[in-house]
Scaffold this motif. Structure first.
Motif, PDB file in Angstrom:
ATOM      1  N   VAL A 124       0.814  -1.214   0.000  1.00  0.00           N
ATOM      2  CA  VAL A 124       0.000   0.000   0.000  1.00  0.00           C
ATOM      3  C   VAL A 124       0.850   1.268   0.000  1.00  0.00           C
ATOM      4  O   VAL A 124       2.056   1.230   0.232  1.00  0.00           O
ATOM      5  N   ASP A 125       0.191   2.387  -0.243  1.00  0.00           N
ATOM      6  CA  ASP A 125       0.863   3.686  -0.256  1.00  0.00           C
ATOM      7  C   ASP A 125       1.209   4.129   1.173  1.00  0.00           C
ATOM      8  O   ASP A 125       0.312   4.208   2.027  1.00  0.00           O
ATOM      9  N   GLY A 126       2.475   4.409   1.399  1.00  0.00           N
ATOM     10  CA  GLY A 126       2.939   5.033   2.634  1.00  0.00           C
ATOM     11  C   GLY A 126       2.204   4.619   3.881  1.00  0.00           C
ATOM     12  O   GLY A 126       2.159   3.449   4.252  1.00  0.00           O
ATOM     13  N   THR A 148      -4.794   2.641   0.143  1.00  0.00           N
ATOM     14  CA  THR A 148      -4.733   2.992  -1.272  1.00  0.00           C
ATOM     15  C   THR A 148      -3.511   2.333  -1.903  1.00  0.00           C
ATOM     16  O   THR A 148      -2.481   2.151  -1.253  1.00  0.00           O
ATOM     17  N   ILE A 149      -3.647   1.961  -3.170  1.00  0.00           N
ATOM     18  CA  ILE A 149      -2.549   1.429  -3.971  1.00  0.00           C
ATOM     19  C   ILE A 149      -2.362   2.385  -5.142  1.00  0.00           C
ATOM     20  O   ILE A 149      -3.215   2.456  -6.035  1.00  0.00           O
ATOM     21  N   ASP A 150      -1.283   3.152  -5.116  1.00  0.00           N
ATOM     22  CA  ASP A 150      -1.077   4.222  -6.109  1.00  0.00           C
ATOM     23  C   ASP A 150      -2.303   5.126  -6.210  1.00  0.00           C
ATOM     24  O   ASP A 150      -2.748   5.496  -7.302  1.00  0.00           O
ATOM     25  N   GLY A 151      -2.861   5.459  -5.058  1.00  0.00           N
ATOM     26  CA  GLY A 151      -4.001   6.359  -5.010  1.00  0.00           C
ATOM     27  C   GLY A 151      -5.353   5.712  -5.187  1.00  0.00           C
ATOM     28  O   GLY A 151      -6.388   6.357  -4.995  1.00  0.00           O
ATOM     29  N   ARG A 182       2.198  -5.405  -6.814  1.00  0.00           N
ATOM     30  CA  ARG A 182       1.578  -4.084  -6.714  1.00  0.00           C
ATOM     31  C   ARG A 182       1.062  -3.597  -8.072  1.00  0.00           C
ATOM     32  O   ARG A 182      -0.076  -3.137  -8.191  1.00  0.00           O
ATOM     33  N   LYS A 236      -2.868  -2.983  -9.144  1.00  0.00           N
ATOM     34  CA  LYS A 236      -3.257  -1.662  -9.629  1.00  0.00           C
ATOM     35  C   LYS A 236      -3.975  -1.788 -10.969  1.00  0.00           C
ATOM     36  O   LYS A 236      -5.024  -1.159 -11.196  1.00  0.00           O
ATOM     37  N   SER A 273      -1.067   4.854   4.351  1.00  0.00           N
ATOM     38  CA  SER A 273      -2.488   4.895   3.993  1.00  0.00           C
ATOM     39  C   SER A 273      -3.325   3.800   4.662  1.00  0.00           C
ATOM     40  O   SER A 273      -4.558   3.881   4.667  1.00  0.00           O
TER      41      SER A 273
END
Length: 284
Positions: free
Chosen positions: A68-70, A114-117, A267, A271, A72
């Motif tokens: 996941v993102d950072g 989120t995964i790349d937003g 990932r 996505k 998130s």
């Protein structure tokens, strides 16, 4: 899709035989497949994948951090279920020891991220806790997470790693096969995406329920996937099974999986699946 995302086999380079050396515990990690000794730090930096292609198991936290993102990930609260529904002897002590050893509440961690937003609900099983076995907590955690995803119209990605149903919970454990399947059926009827991502091992009641109900079913290379054990099946049918029986690659050839996806592509693959099924980037 299979050909595009399946990573070509990486052949293990020839290595010179090295003398045995004494190393501090934790400094080196031996690959159970090719027997090569890795520096643990370098292995971790390589997503815990050996040069020979062997995928080491990941904890739930490691998987989530990789995916996941950072920051998130927002963990869902665990379900309120009876810890020892059958009053099985010493069961509560074993759960307590697993919690102390692993640092997690139970054999699964669920939350939104989120995964790349792209917003998604993620559930990750952790085989370190009671071999990832499915009891009331695991079943209700998955069902609750899926219901949340349905309400918020989010895709679900579920990573399996389990020995099957939990013996200490008997019929209560087996009921979770129906509990999770009903939640996923409602999610499907809402027109939403569910990706089942099978890792080593995925067996028993887990493989016979939510692990195989994805709109897209994928697995990591070499993952053991099946219901009953190889020896039991051979004794029952009185035939010798293929050497690669119950592996991810065998199931792909048999049409039970859509793709075998290398961890390095995990990932980007997810996505792409979310985007193809109408996922939109969440702007903060």
């Amino acid at each position: 899709m299979t050909a595009f995302f399946k990573k070509p086999k990486r052949y293990m380079p020839l290595r010179q035989r090295e003398p045995k050396i004494d190393a501090p515990q934790g400094l080196m990690t031996k690959c159970p497949s090719c027997k090569y000794m890795h520096y643990t730090k370098q292995l971790n930096e390589n997503h815990k994948v050996c040069d020979c292609g062997y995928h080491f198991p990941l904890s739930a936290d490691e998987r989530i951090h990789m995916l996941v993102d950072g920051q998130s990930f927002e963990k869902f609260a665990g379900p309120l279920v009876k810890e020892n529904p059958l009053d099985f002897p010493d069961y509560e002590d074993k759960l307590k020891k697993d919690r102390e050893r692993t640092g997690i509440e139970e054999a699964i961690v669920c939350g939104r991220a989120t995964i790349d937003g792209l917003p998604v609900v993620v559930c990750v099983m952790d085989a370190r806790f009671r071999m990832g076995s499915m009891g009331a907590y695991v079943g209700e955690a998955i069902a609750s997470a899926v219901r949340t995803a349905t309400k918020e119209r989010l895709p679900v990605v579920l990573f399996t790693a389990s020995g099957g149903a939990r013996m200490q919970e008997g019929m209560v454990s087996l009921m979770q096969m129906a509990n999770t399947s009903i939640a996923l059926k409602q999610h499907d009827e809402a027109g939403l995406l569910y990706v089942a991502y099978l890792t080593h091992p995925t067996t028993g009641g887990v493989s016979a329920s939510f692990a195989m109900l994805g709109d897209v079913n994928v697995a990591e290379p070499g993952a053991l996937i099946g219901f009953a054990g190889r020896r039991i099946i051979e004794q029952t049918i009185r035939e010798k099974l293929p050497d690669n029986f119950q592996t991810a690659e065998f199931l792909l050839e048999a049409g039970q999986l859509d793709a075998v996806v290398h961890r390095e592509q995990m990932r980007s693959f997810l996505k792409k699946m979310i985007e193809l099924h109408g996922g939109e980037v969440h702007h903060v």
